[in-house]
Design a protein around this motif. Structure first.
Motif, PDB file in Angstrom:
ATOM      1  N   ILE A 257      14.271 -15.741 -27.373  1.00  7.86           N
ATOM      2  CA  ILE A 257      12.882 -15.283 -27.365  1.00  7.86           C
ATOM      3  C   ILE A 257      12.086 -16.245 -28.238  1.00  7.86           C
ATOM      4  CG2 ILE A 257      11.320 -13.371 -27.921  1.00  7.86           C
ATOM      5  CD1 ILE A 257      13.820 -11.523 -27.673  1.00  7.86           C
ATOM      6  N   PHE A 258      11.196 -16.999 -27.616  1.00 11.79           N
ATOM      7  CA  PHE A 258      10.419 -17.981 -28.369  1.00 11.79           C
ATOM      8  C   PHE A 258       9.015 -18.044 -27.795  1.00 11.79           C
ATOM      9  CE2 PHE A 258      11.877 -20.342 -24.748  1.00 11.79           C
ATOM     10  CZ  PHE A 258      10.886 -21.289 -24.494  1.00 11.79           C
ATOM     11  N   ALA A 259       8.147 -18.758 -28.485  1.00 19.70           N
ATOM     12  CA  ALA A 259       6.771 -18.957 -28.036  1.00 19.70           C
ATOM     13  C   ALA A 259       6.435 -20.434 -28.115  1.00 19.70           C
ATOM     14  CB  ALA A 259       5.795 -18.152 -28.887  1.00 19.70           C
ATOM     15  N   PHE A 272       6.844  -9.359 -29.240  1.00 22.92           N
ATOM     16  CA  PHE A 272       7.381  -8.681 -30.422  1.00 22.92           C
ATOM     17  C   PHE A 272       7.681  -7.213 -30.100  1.00 22.92           C
ATOM     18  CE2 PHE A 272       5.445 -12.158 -32.942  1.00 22.92           C
ATOM     19  CZ  PHE A 272       6.473 -12.395 -33.837  1.00 22.92           C
ATOM     20  N   LEU A 273       6.717  -6.535 -29.492  1.00 20.67           N
ATOM     21  CA  LEU A 273       6.857  -5.105 -29.239  1.00 20.67           C
ATOM     22  C   LEU A 273       7.938  -4.825 -28.199  1.00 20.67           C
ATOM     23  CD1 LEU A 273       3.097  -3.992 -29.155  1.00 20.67           C
ATOM     24  CD2 LEU A 273       4.667  -4.055 -31.100  1.00 20.67           C
ATOM     25  N   THR A 279      10.675 -11.771 -35.900  1.00 20.31           N
ATOM     26  CA  THR A 279      10.290 -13.173 -35.984  1.00 20.31           C
ATOM     27  C   THR A 279      10.525 -13.845 -34.642  1.00 20.31           C
ATOM     28  OG1 THR A 279      10.967 -13.223 -38.314  1.00 20.31           O
ATOM     29  CG2 THR A 279      10.648 -15.332 -37.231  1.00 20.31           C
ATOM     30  N   ILE A 280       9.592 -14.697 -34.236  1.00 24.71           N
ATOM     31  CA  ILE A 280       9.736 -15.456 -32.989  1.00 24.71           C
ATOM     32  C   ILE A 280       9.533 -16.938 -33.309  1.00 24.71           C
ATOM     33  CG2 ILE A 280       8.695 -15.959 -30.745  1.00 24.71           C
ATOM     34  CD1 ILE A 280       8.105 -13.037 -30.402  1.00 24.71           C
ATOM     35  N   LEU A 296       8.367 -25.638 -34.829  1.00 26.90           N
ATOM     36  CA  LEU A 296       7.126 -25.784 -35.579  1.00 26.90           C
ATOM     37  C   LEU A 296       6.902 -24.690 -36.611  1.00 26.90           C
ATOM     38  CD1 LEU A 296       4.676 -26.703 -32.656  1.00 26.90           C
ATOM     39  CD2 LEU A 296       6.006 -28.242 -34.116  1.00 26.90           C
ATOM     40  N   HIS A 297       7.354 -23.468 -36.304  1.00 26.26           N
ATOM     41  CA  HIS A 297       6.965 -22.332 -37.151  1.00 26.26           C
ATOM     42  C   HIS A 297       7.796 -21.123 -36.748  1.00 26.26           C
ATOM     43  CE1 HIS A 297       4.404 -19.883 -39.668  1.00 26.26           C
ATOM     44  NE2 HIS A 297       3.935 -19.185 -38.656  1.00 26.26           N
TER      45      HIS A 297
END
Length: 476
Positions: A257-259, A272-273, A279-280, A296-297
Motif C-alpha cells: 500500500i503506497f502513494a 488509510f481508512l 503509515t503509507i 520520498l516520505h
C-alpha cells in the motif's frame, strides 16, 4: 490569449465571482521548467498566477488559486510557451487543448450528519443542550473539505528536509527491532534487493505478533530465536498462519500500500481508512515500469489533517460544522453508561496490568493506544504501539511478558519520571466541549493518533477520538 485582441463576446460572458463561495484549489505542474505560471477560466484568463517550485522536487511547480464552483479550463505558461498537462483531464477548447476540472455544487445525495441520539449520548452529557446546524450547512462543509482534499496532492505532505529509514527484508528481526528503537520510529518500509523494489512495511504491530508468537515457545524469549528470524521469514510465516497461500502452499505476497507524490489527498485518506494502516510510503519513479523507485516520505493522516486545518482555520466561521462541540456529533468512542454495552470496544488498563494484557488489547481492540488509568478512571498515561520498540532497551523483550507491568514497560521509554506522573508530551487530552476544529488541530499538530476525552478537573476518561474517526466523519 492576453492583449488587445481578446474576443469581446467572450469577455462579456465572464461570470463575476463577487459574492460566490470560493475554494482554495492547488494546481501542480510536474514536468519541469524555469518559469511556470497558470491561468484559466476561474480568473477569466486575465491573470498569470506564478507557480512555486517544490523544495526537493525541481521538476514540480505548484500554486493555489481561489476557484468558484463550476466547470473550468486552464493551461500552464512554461518558459514563454502555453502547454497543457497530458496526465490530467483535457479537451479541445477555445485556446486549443486545455486541462479541465469541475467543482460542482453540493450534491443533494450527500449523506446527512446526525448528532448523538439520547441513547448514544454519554451519561455525563445527557443534561446538556445539543447545538444543531442546518442540513445544508453540514452538507456544504463536508463537501468543500472533500473537494479540497481531491484537488490537492501528496506533494503538499513532503517536508523540506528530513530522513526516511528503510530496512532490508533479509535483516534479522532482532536487529530491525533495535534499529527502530534507536531511530525512534515505529514503522519502516521494507526493501527487497533481489526484486529491486519496496515490498511492504514492518511496524509495531508486527513486533507485537512476534513477541506473542515466540513467547508461546517458552516462558521467555531467547536472543537466538530472534537472531534466526529474518523479516522475510517472519512475513512468510505470518502469511501461512493466516491461510494466505496459493495452491502449492506458497505464501501469497501482499500488495504494498503506497502513494505517489501526484496522488490526491482524498484518495490517500481513503486508503488509510480502507486498509486500517497508520503509515503509507510515498514512492516515486521517473520510469514508466516503476523501476528504481525513490522513497520520498512516510505519509500519515495527521499530515493530511494538517493541510485541512491550515487552509480552513482562517475561514472556519464560514463552516458551522467546525464550530460544533465534539459531544454534539457522532465522533469517537465514549465510555458506555452503566448497564449498557458499547457498540465499539473501549479499552483501559491499570498501571499494574501485565504487559502481555496490554499487547493483547492493542491487537484485539485494533487500536493504536490504550489509556492507563487509576482506580477512579483518571488518566495517568497511555500505552501505544509506538512504545513497543522501547522493549529493545536492555533486551526487555527477553523477559516474561506476563511478569512485566505496563508501568515498568513505560519506564523503558523515558530516562526519569516520578511514578505515575502523566507525560503530557506523549498524549493529548481534550474536553467534550472542545470544538471539532480544536480537536482537528490537536490531532494534526501533536503527532498523536488519538485524543483522550477527559472530565475537566478530575481527568476522568470519558472517551477517545482518533484520526480515523475524524476522517470518517469528514468524508462520510
Amino acid at each position: 490569449m492576453f492583449g488587445s485582441d481578446r474576443n469581446p463576446a467572450r469577455d462579456a460572458g465572464r461570470v463575476s465571482t463577487a459574492g460566490m463561495m470560493l475554494l482554495p484549489i492547488q494546481f501542480t505542474w510536474p514536468h519541469g521548467g524555469d518559469d511556470v505560471s497558470i491561468s484559466g477560466s476561474f480568473n477569466g484568463w486575465t491573470e498569470l498566477v506564478r507557480m512555486s517550485q517544490v523544495e526537493g522536487c525541481p521538476n514540480v511547480f505548484k500554486a493555489v488559486c481561489a476557484v468558484p464552483h463550476g466547470s473550468h479550463e486552464y493551461k500552464f505558461f512554461v518558459d514563454g510557451e502555453w502547454r497543457h498537462d497530458e496526465q490530467q483531464p483535457h479537451r479541445n477548447g477555445e485556446y486549443g487543448i486545455v486541462n479541465t476540472f469541475d467543482t460542482l455544487p453540493v450534491p443533494a445525495e450527500v449523506s446527512q450528519v446526525q448528532p448523538h441520539s439520547e441513547h448514544q449520548m454519554p451519561a455525563v452529557l445527557l443534561n446538556q443542550t445539543i447545538p444543531r446546524i442546518s442540513e445544508e450547512d453540514l452538507r456544504a462543509s463536508r463537501y468543500q473539505i472533500s473537494a479540497f482534499l481531491a484537488a490537492h496532492t501528496v506533494y503538499e505532505l513532503l517536508p523540506e528536509s528530513g530522513k526516511v529509514v528503510a530496512l532490508a527484508v533479509d535483516l534479522p528481526v532482532k536487529q530491525a527491532f533495535h534499529i527502530l528503537a534507536e531511530q525512534g520510529i515505529p514503522v519502516a518500509p521494507l526493501w527487497d534487493f533481489y526484486k529491486g523494489k519496496f515490498v511492504g512495511v514492518i511496524s509495531a504491530s508486527d513486533f507485537i505478533l512476534i513477541l506473542r508468537q515466540l513467547g508461546n515457545h517458552g516462558s521467555t524469549l531467547t536472543e537466538e530465536e530472534l537472531e534466526t528470524h529474518t523479516i522475510s521469514a517472519w512475513k512468510e510465516g505470518k502469511a501461512r498462519r493466516n491461510g494466505q497461500v496459493d495452491g502449492h502452499g506458497r505464501p501469497i505476497p501482499r500488495h504494498l500500500i503506497f502513494a505517489g507524490p501526484g496522488d490526491n489527498l482524498k484518495d490517500v485518506a481513503l486508503k488509510f481508512l480502507q486498509n486500517g494502516v497508520a503509515t503509507i510510503p510515498v514512492i516515486h519513479s521517473s520510469l514508466e515500469d516503476g523501476s528504481f523507485p525513490q522513497l520520498l516520505h512516510l505519509a500519515s493522516l495527521s499530515g493530511i489533517l494538517n493541510c485541512v486545518c491550515r487552509y480552513f482555520k482562517h475561514c472556519s466561521g464560514s463552516f458551522p460544522m467546525l464550530q460544533l462541540p465534539i459531544y454534539a456529533i457522532p465522533l469517537g468512542t465514549w465510555v458506555p453508561r452503566i448497564g449498557e454495552s458499547s457498540s465499539q470496544s473501549f479499552a483501559m488498563l491499570r498501571p499494574t496490568s501485565s504487559l502481555s494484557s496490554a499487547l493483547n488489547m492493542l491487537v484485539q481492540a485494533r487500536v493504536s493506544s490504550v489509556p492507563i488509568v487509576d482506580d477512579n478512571d483518571s488518566l495517568l498515561d497511555i500505552y501505544s504501539r509506538s512504545d513497543i520498540t522501547a522493549l529493545a532497551k536492555g533486551r526487555a523483550y527477553t523477559h516474561n511478558l506476563n511478569e512485566m507491568t505496563v508501568y515498568q514497560a513505560l519506564q523503558l521509554g523515558q530516562d526519569s519520571n516520578s511514578p505515575y506522573e502523566p507525560r503530557t508530551q506523549r498524549f493529548q487530552m481534550c474536553l467534550h466541549t472542545d470544538t471539532l476544529l480544536k480537536v482537528m488541530e490537536q490531532l494534526a499538530n501533536t503527532g498523536v493518533r488519538r485524543l483522550v476525552i477527559v472530565e475537566a478537573g478530575s481527568n476522568r476518561v470519558q472517551g477517545i477520538i482518533s484520526l480515523s474517526d475524524v476522517f470518517r466523519f469528514l468524508l462520510g
